[in-house]
Design an enzyme around this catalytic site. Structure first.
Site, PDB file in Angstrom:
ATOM      1  N   TYR A 137       0.824  -1.201   0.000  1.00  0.00           N
ATOM      2  CA  TYR A 137       0.000   0.000   0.000  1.00  0.00           C
ATOM      3  C   TYR A 137       0.852   1.242   0.000  1.00  0.00           C
ATOM      4  O   TYR A 137       1.849   1.333   0.711  1.00  0.00           O
ATOM      5  CB  TYR A 137      -0.818   0.099   1.285  1.00  0.00           C
ATOM      6  CG  TYR A 137      -1.980  -0.820   1.361  1.00  0.00           C
ATOM      7  CD1 TYR A 137      -2.903  -0.870   0.332  1.00  0.00           C
ATOM      8  CD2 TYR A 137      -2.168  -1.601   2.482  1.00  0.00           C
ATOM      9  CE1 TYR A 137      -3.995  -1.701   0.427  1.00  0.00           C
ATOM     10  CE2 TYR A 137      -3.256  -2.440   2.583  1.00  0.00           C
ATOM     11  CZ  TYR A 137      -4.164  -2.494   1.555  1.00  0.00           C
ATOM     12  OH  TYR A 137      -5.239  -3.299   1.658  1.00  0.00           O
ATOM     13  N   ARG A 174      -4.875   8.000  -8.757  1.00  0.00           N
ATOM     14  CA  ARG A 174      -4.056   6.884  -8.301  1.00  0.00           C
ATOM     15  C   ARG A 174      -4.631   5.622  -8.929  1.00  0.00           C
ATOM     16  O   ARG A 174      -5.750   5.614  -9.434  1.00  0.00           O
ATOM     17  CB  ARG A 174      -4.047   6.771  -6.773  1.00  0.00           C
ATOM     18  CG  ARG A 174      -5.363   6.358  -6.169  1.00  0.00           C
ATOM     19  CD  ARG A 174      -5.305   6.328  -4.645  1.00  0.00           C
ATOM     20  NE  ARG A 174      -4.533   5.202  -4.140  1.00  0.00           N
ATOM     21  CZ  ARG A 174      -5.065   4.044  -3.751  1.00  0.00           C
ATOM     22  NH1 ARG A 174      -6.370   3.839  -3.809  1.00  0.00           N
ATOM     23  NH2 ARG A 174      -4.307   3.069  -3.287  1.00  0.00           N
ATOM     24  N   ASN A 222      -5.494   1.479  -8.296  1.00  0.00           N
ATOM     25  CA  ASN A 222      -5.685   0.418  -7.313  1.00  0.00           C
ATOM     26  C   ASN A 222      -5.984  -0.845  -8.114  1.00  0.00           C
ATOM     27  O   ASN A 222      -6.313  -0.764  -9.290  1.00  0.00           O
ATOM     28  CB  ASN A 222      -6.849   0.777  -6.385  1.00  0.00           C
ATOM     29  CG  ASN A 222      -6.891  -0.114  -5.167  1.00  0.00           C
ATOM     30  OD1 ASN A 222      -5.912  -0.777  -4.826  1.00  0.00           O
ATOM     31  ND2 ASN A 222      -8.031  -0.130  -4.499  1.00  0.00           N
ATOM     32  N   GLU A 224      -8.372  -0.178 -11.002  1.00  0.00           N
ATOM     33  CA  GLU A 224      -9.198   1.011 -10.830  1.00  0.00           C
ATOM     34  C   GLU A 224      -8.339   2.249 -11.045  1.00  0.00           C
ATOM     35  O   GLU A 224      -7.352   2.444 -10.342  1.00  0.00           O
ATOM     36  CB  GLU A 224      -9.771   1.068  -9.409  1.00  0.00           C
ATOM     37  CG  GLU A 224     -10.747  -0.047  -9.112  1.00  0.00           C
ATOM     38  CD  GLU A 224     -11.235  -0.039  -7.653  1.00  0.00           C
ATOM     39  OE1 GLU A 224     -12.135  -0.821  -7.350  1.00  0.00           O
ATOM     40  OE2 GLU A 224     -10.705   0.758  -6.839  1.00  0.00           O
ATOM     41  N   TYR A 283      -7.421 -10.395   1.867  1.00  0.00           N
ATOM     42  CA  TYR A 283      -8.338  -9.262   1.755  1.00  0.00           C
ATOM     43  C   TYR A 283      -8.843  -9.100   0.333  1.00  0.00           C
ATOM     44  O   TYR A 283     -10.006  -8.800   0.099  1.00  0.00           O
ATOM     45  CB  TYR A 283      -7.644  -7.974   2.204  1.00  0.00           C
ATOM     46  CG  TYR A 283      -8.456  -6.749   1.912  1.00  0.00           C
ATOM     47  CD1 TYR A 283      -9.690  -6.536   2.553  1.00  0.00           C
ATOM     48  CD2 TYR A 283      -8.043  -5.810   0.969  1.00  0.00           C
ATOM     49  CE1 TYR A 283     -10.461  -5.431   2.276  1.00  0.00           C
ATOM     50  CE2 TYR A 283      -8.814  -4.695   0.684  1.00  0.00           C
ATOM     51  CZ  TYR A 283     -10.015  -4.507   1.331  1.00  0.00           C
ATOM     52  OH  TYR A 283     -10.790  -3.417   1.042  1.00  0.00           O
ATOM     53  N   LYS A 284      -7.975  -9.304  -0.637  1.00  0.00           N
ATOM     54  CA  LYS A 284      -8.383  -9.137  -2.029  1.00  0.00           C
ATOM     55  C   LYS A 284      -9.134 -10.363  -2.558  1.00  0.00           C
ATOM     56  O   LYS A 284      -9.545 -10.388  -3.715  1.00  0.00           O
ATOM     57  CB  LYS A 284      -7.163  -8.807  -2.900  1.00  0.00           C
ATOM     58  CG  LYS A 284      -6.632  -7.381  -2.633  1.00  0.00           C
ATOM     59  CD  LYS A 284      -5.446  -7.034  -3.502  1.00  0.00           C
ATOM     60  CE  LYS A 284      -4.866  -5.653  -3.172  1.00  0.00           C
ATOM     61  NZ  LYS A 284      -5.636  -4.534  -3.757  1.00  0.00           N
TER      62      LYS A 284
END
Lengths: 346, 321, 203
Positions: free
Chosen positions: A37, A223, A225, A265, A316-317
Site C-alpha cells: 500500500y 491513483r 488500485n 481502478e 483481503y483481495k
C-alpha cells in the site's frame, strides 16, 4: 479519432475482450516489481497520448457495453444509485464536469451547447439528445448524478466535505470491487475504509485524507488500485456475491489465462466548485491474464508481485483460492530479467 | 502542488470606495472567459507585485456564486499590517492586470443544515454575502446578524437589508446595539448551523456561548480572516535547498521561501488549511506559532511550523525545504 | 463506569461510553430495560429545578413494571413508555421535531436501541458526535443482509441464516450508523456446499 465500440457482455456468456490495439493502453498498476500500500497519488495531468491518462474522463472501446451493463444493474437494484438529500448541488457539479470535459476531449462523440442555464447535450454513442435547465432537476428524467452517471464509464462516489472529514453521501456504484454503497452511504472516510487491513496502521488513510481535504479546484489527482476478478465481470458487488463467488472455484491451470482478469481502478479526485464536495470516479479496467502476458515486461513483473504479495492482502483481495496456481502459471513468463521502471510496456 | 501555482490572469474591472476604510475590487478574466464557479464562503488569493516584493493575500469572494463573468472582494485598509491592504487601496486601479488563484473554500455552508445562522462582525461580512445568495437560491432558511462599529463603517448594511429583508438584523456599536448571543443561540431549531466571521473576540464569544448552551461542535463554524503578522526580520536555513534566506519584517516566511525559488506547498496562506506544514530540522530559539493548524503539543515540540503565518526569533532555524 | 464488553475492532464498529449530563437546554433520554438504571443513575443526581428540562422514553421488557415505576418517580417533565423500540424511536422523532439547538440526547441499553436512537437523532438534525450512548445488556446485533436487505434483529449467532433469502451470513464488524446495523454477507458463497458450524457468540 474514431473508436469502434464493441458489442460485448460482462455477465452470462462473458464476451468481453480487449482488442489487440487496446492492450498496450491498459493502466498496468505496478510501477515496480513489488507491491505494498501507498498513497501513490499524482496530479491527473494529461499524460501520454493514447493512454488512459490522456483525457479527464477516458472513453474507450468498451463504453457502450459498460453503460448497458450499468443499466441492467440499476434495473435490478436501484439502491446502487443513491444520494442523501443535501447532495443535489454536487450532482449538478458532477454533470457539468463530465459534459464539459467530454465535449472538449471527444468533440466527434459529445456536444454541449450552453445558452445561459439552458443546456443542450448530445451523446452520439448512446444516442441521447436532451435539452434541460442547469440546476433544475425537474428538467431531467432523474437526479443529475444518475443522469450523467449512466453516461460515463466507471463508478462515481461523491464525498461531502465537513468537520475535517469526507463523507460518502452520494454515489452511482454498479461495478465495484466488493463494497456496498447502500451500506456505506453516510460514512466518513475512515469508516468506509474500516474493513481494509494494514493500511490504517500505516497511516495511509490519514495522509490521503489530509491531501484530499485541501484538493484545489482545477487540479485533479489520480491513483491506481487493483485486484483480480474471475471472468470479466464488472458487478462484483457484495449484494451479488452468491452469483460471482462460485466463479472462483472454476479456475484451473488450464483456463487460468482466460479466466483470471487483472482488475485495475483508475481513481481520480476532483474538487467540485458549487458544492465544495469531491468527485471520486473509480474507473475499472479489466484484462485477461492471456492479454497481460502479451507484454513481456508486465508478465515478468506481475509474477514477481503475485509471488511476494503479503498474505493479509491475498486474503483481503479474495485471491486465496487460486493464488498458488496463478503464481505457478505466471512463473513460465518470468525469465528473471530486470524490468524497466514505470507502468508502461516496453 | 499549490493552489497559488495555478493563477488566473484577471483585469481589475472596477474599484468602488464603499466607505473611507473599505474598497471593493472587481475582477474579470483577461480573455473575457468565465471564471471558475465557487461556493459561498470561498476565498481567492490575490497576488500583488509591490515594488519588487511579491505578496499574496487571501480575500473572501462576495460576488454571487452563480455569476461567473466577474468576481468581487472587499478589502479593509489596515495601515499597521504588512502593506497588502494598503497596496490594494493605493495602487490598484481599474484596467490593471493582476493574478488570482482559483477559489478555495475553508468556510463552506454545511448543506445538511435545516437553517443557517450567520453572525458577522465588520469586514467579516464578505463571505456571508455569497453564502446568503447561495442559501437563498437553495431555498434553505437563513438569518444574518451583522454587527459593526457604526453605520458609516458597516459595509453593505443597507443594501443587504434591502435585498434580504427580514433575514438580516443589523447592530451598530455607536448606537448602543449589540447581538444578544445567549437569546439568539437559545432559540434555534434543531439542525441549525451557526457560522461566525469577525474579530477574534466575537468568534470566541459565539463559540463559548454555543458550547455552554449545549451546541455540538460540528454545528459551530468560524473563520478567522488571519493575515500574516508583521514582525522582526529573521534568517532561516533551508536544508534541502542548501541556502540561507532572510524573511523581511513585512514578509511572511512562506513568501520568502517562494521568493527564493524553493518549492513549497500552500493553499490558504492564512494558517488554517495545513498545506504548508513544514518539518523543522533544527531550532535554537522561539517559533511564534500564529496558525490555527498545529495543536499545543505540536507547537511545544518545535518540530513543525506553518510558514504562511508563523515567524521565528532566536539563533538558528533550519527547515526541511 | 461502562459495563460494555465490546472488544476493540475496526473503526466503523461503534464504541460506547457512560452517560454523563452535559450543559443543555433540554435533555432527552431513551432506554430499554437493560439501560434503565443508567438513566436513573444520572437523572437522580440532577437538581429538582432541572427536571423541567428532562424528557424520558422507555421500552420495558414485557410484564416488567418496577423500572417503569422508578423512572416515573424521577419526576421528568415527560415520561412515556412503549412496547417496542420502533414505537419509542418514532416518539423520539416527534419530540425532537420541536426541539431547539442545545438539546442533548442520551441513549442507554442494547445496541439495537442505541443505534436506532442515534439514527433518529441524526435524521432530526442532531449530529451523531453529540449523542451520548451507554451500552448495557446483550451483545445481540442488528444485522442487514447485504443481499436481500432484510433487517435481522437480535442476532446472537455467527454465522446467521437470513430468514428472508436463506443465505448463511457472516456477521461482520462493519457497521452503518444510518441503518443502525452490522453488515451480513454470505459466508459460503464461493462454495455453497461448505458446511459451517453456527455458534452462539453475541450474548
Amino acid at each position: 479519432m474514431t473508436i469502434q465500440f464493441k458489442d460485448e457482455t460482462f455477465r452470462g456468456d462473458f464476451t468481453y475482450a480487449n482488442s489487440p490495439s487496446n492492450i498496450p493502453r491498459f493502466p498496468f498498476p505496478f510501477p515496480e516489481d513489488e507491491y505494498m500500500y501507498s498513497t501513490n497519488i499524482e496530479p491527473h495531468h494529461a499524460a501520454r497520448a493514447g493512454s488512459p491518462f490522456e483525457n479527464a474522463f477516458d472513453v474507450d472501446e468498451h463504453y457502450v457495453a459498460e453503460m448497458k451493463d450499468r443499466a441492467l444493474v440499476l434495473a435490478e437494484d436501484p439502491g446502487r444509485c443513491q444520494a442523501l438529500p443535501h447532495m443535489e448541488t454536487a450532482g449538478w457539479d458532477f454533470l457539468e464536469l463530465v459534459m464539459v470535459s467530454k465535449a472538449r476531449d471527444y468533440p466527434d462523440l459529445f456536444k454541449l451547447t450552453m445558452d445561459g442555464d439552458r443546456w443542450h447535450w448530445i451523446n452520439k454513442p448512446l444516442q441521447i439528445d436532451d435539452t434541460f435547465t442547469f440546476g433544475d432537476s425537474s428538467t431531467l428524467p432523474c437526479h443529475p448524478m444518475e443522469y450523467i452517471g449512466r453516461q460515463v464509464q466507471g463508478d462515481h462516489a461523491i464525498l461531502d466535505q465537513r468537520d475535517g472529514n469526507l463523507w460518502m453521501d452520494a454515489g452511482i456504484i454498479t461495478a465495484q470491487a466488493d463494497w456496498s454503497l447502500d451500506f456505506d452511504i453516510g460514512m466518513n472516510f475512515f469508516e468506509w475504509h474500516a474493513p481494509v487491513p494494514l493500511a490504517h496502521e500505516l497511516g495511509v488513510f490519514q495522509r490521503a485524507l489530509k491531501f484530499l481535504l485541501t484538493l484545489p479546484q482545477g487540479q485533479p489527482s489520480r491513483r491506481l488500485n487493483w485486484t483480480l476478478t474471475v471472468n470479466p465481470r464488472l458487478d462484483t458487488s457484495p449484494e451479488n456475491y452468491p452469483k460471482w463467488g462460485p466463479d472462483k472455484l472454476t479456475v484451473t491451470p488450464e483456463n487460468i489465462g482466460e479466466k483470471i482478469h487483472l482488475r485495475v481502478e483508475l481513481q481520480t479526485f476532483w474538487r467540485l466548485p458549487r458544492s465544495n464536495a469531491i468527485l471520486f470516479p473509480i474507473r475499472t479496467y479489466l484484462m485477461a491474464m492471456n492479454e497481460v502476458v502479451t507484454q513481456p515486461k508486465w508478465a515478468r513483473r506481475l509474477h514477481r508481485v503475485m509471488r511476494d504479495l503479503r498474505p493479509e492482502l491475498v486474503d483481503y483481495k479474495g485471491l486465496s483460492r487460486y493464488h498458488p496456481i496463478l503464481v505457478e502459471w505466471l512463473s513460465q513468463f518470468d525469465d528473471g530479467a530486470p524490468t524497466s521502471p514505470g507502468i508502461f510496456p516496453d | 502542488m499549490s493552489a497559488s501555482d495555478h493563477l488566473i490572469p484577471v483585469v481589475v474591472s472596477n474599484v468602488v470606495e464603499v466607505n473611507p476604510i473599505i474598497k471593493r475590487f472587481e475582477f474579470k478574466h483577461v480573455n473575457g472567459d468565465e471564471l471558475p464557479a465557487f461556493s459561498g464562503g470561498a476565498h481567492i488569493v490575490v497576488e500583488m507585485l509591490d515594488d519588487g516584493t511579491k505578496r499574496k493575500n487571501p480575500y473572501s469572494l462576495m460576488s454571487s456564486p452563480f455569476e461567473r463573468d466577474q468576481y468581487a472582494i472587499s478589502v479593509r485598509r489596515d495601515d499597521t499590517g504588512r502593506g497588502g491592504s494598503k497596496f490594494m487601496h493605493e495602487q490598484v486601479t481599474p484596467g490593471m492586470q493582476m493574478k488570482i488563484s482559483a477559489p478555495v473554500n475553508l468556510f463552506a455552508l454545511d448543506l445538511r443544515a435545516r437553517k443557517h445562522l450567520m453572525i458577522a462582525g465588520g469586514i467579516g461580512i464578505t463571505p456571508f454575502i455569497a453564502q446568503m445568495t447561495q442559501a437563498d437560491k437553495l431555498g434553505v432558511p437563513f438569518e444574518l446578524h451583522y454587527a459593526a462599529r457604526s453605520a458609516s463603517q458597516a459595509a453593505y448594511m443597507d443594501s443587504l437589508a434591502d435585498r434580504f429583508g427580514d433575514h438580516v438584523s443589523c447592530y451598530c456599536d455607536d448606537q448602543g446595539e449589540s447581538v444578544d448571543f445567549e437569546t439568539l443561540l437559545s432559540s434555534q431549531p434543531l439542525g441549525t448551523h451557526v457560522y461566525v466571521c469577525g474579530p477574534k473576540g466575537m468568534i470566541e464569544r459565539v463559540v463559548e456561548t454555543a458550547t455552554s448552551l449545549g451546541w455540538p461542535a460540528a454545528h459551530v463554524h468560524f473563520e478567522h480572516f488571519l493575515a500574516p503578522p508583521v514582525g522582526e526580520p529573521f534568517e532561516v536555513h533551508l536544508a534541502k535547498a542548501g541556502i540561507d534566506i532572510t524573511v523581511g519584517a513585512e514578509q511572511s516566511l512562506l513568501e520568502a521561501v517562494e521568493a527564493s525559488g524553493t518549492p513549497i506547498n500552500c493553499m490558504c496562506r492564512g494558517g488554517a488549511c495545513g498545506q504548508c506544514e513544514t518539518v523543522v530540522v533544527a531550532c535554537d530559539g522561539e517559533i511564534m506559532h500564529n496558525d490555527h493548524w498545529l495543536d499545543e503539543e505540536q507547537r511545544a515540540a518545535k518540530q513543525r511550523i506553518m510558514p504562511c503565518v508563523s515567524r521565528f526569533r532566536g539563533k538558528r532555524l533550519e527547515l526541511d525545504l | 463506569m461502562s459495563e460494555s464488553l465490546i472488544e476493540e475492532s475496526i473503526i466503523s464498529r461503534p464504541t460506547y461510553g457512560a452517560l454523563k449530563i452535559v450543559p443543555g437546554l433540554a435533555h432527552y433520554f431513551l432506554a430499554d430495560a437493560s439501560g434503565a438504571e443508567c438513566v436513573i443513575r444520572v437523572v437522580q443526581e440532577l437538581p429538582r429545578d432541572m427536571m423541567e428540562k428532562v424528557h424520558i422514553l422507555y421500552v420495558p421488557t414485557p410484564g416488567e413494571t418496577a423500572l417503569i415505576t422508578s423512572l416515573y418517580a424521577l419526576g421528568a417533565n415527560r415520561f412515556e413508555h412503549f412496547p417496542t423500540i420502533d414505537d419509542a424511536v418514532a416518539k423520539l422523532g416527534e419530540w425532537l421535531s420541536d426541539a431547539k439547538m442545545g438539546s442533548q440526547l442520551y441513549l442507554a441499553g442494547t445496541e439495537g436501541l442505541v443505534g436506532q436512537g442515534v439514527a433518529k437523532g441524526e435524521a432530526c438534525g442532531l449530529d451523531h458526535t453529540a449523542v451520548q450512548c451507554e451500552h448495557r445488556g446483550s451483545l445481540a446485533r442488528r444485522v442487514q443482509c447485504v443481499h436481500c436487505k432484510t433487517m435481522i434483529e437480535d442476532v446472537t449467532t455467527q454465522p446467521v441464516k437470513c430468514p428472508s433469502c436463506d443465505l448463511l451470513l457472516l456477521v461482520r464488524d462493519h457497521y452503518s450508523r444510518r441503518l443502525a446495523a452490522f453488515q451480513g454477507g454470505c459466508i459460503n458463497a464461493e462454495d455453497p456446499s461448505e458446511e459451517i458450524e453456527i455458534k452462539e457468540v453475541f450474548k
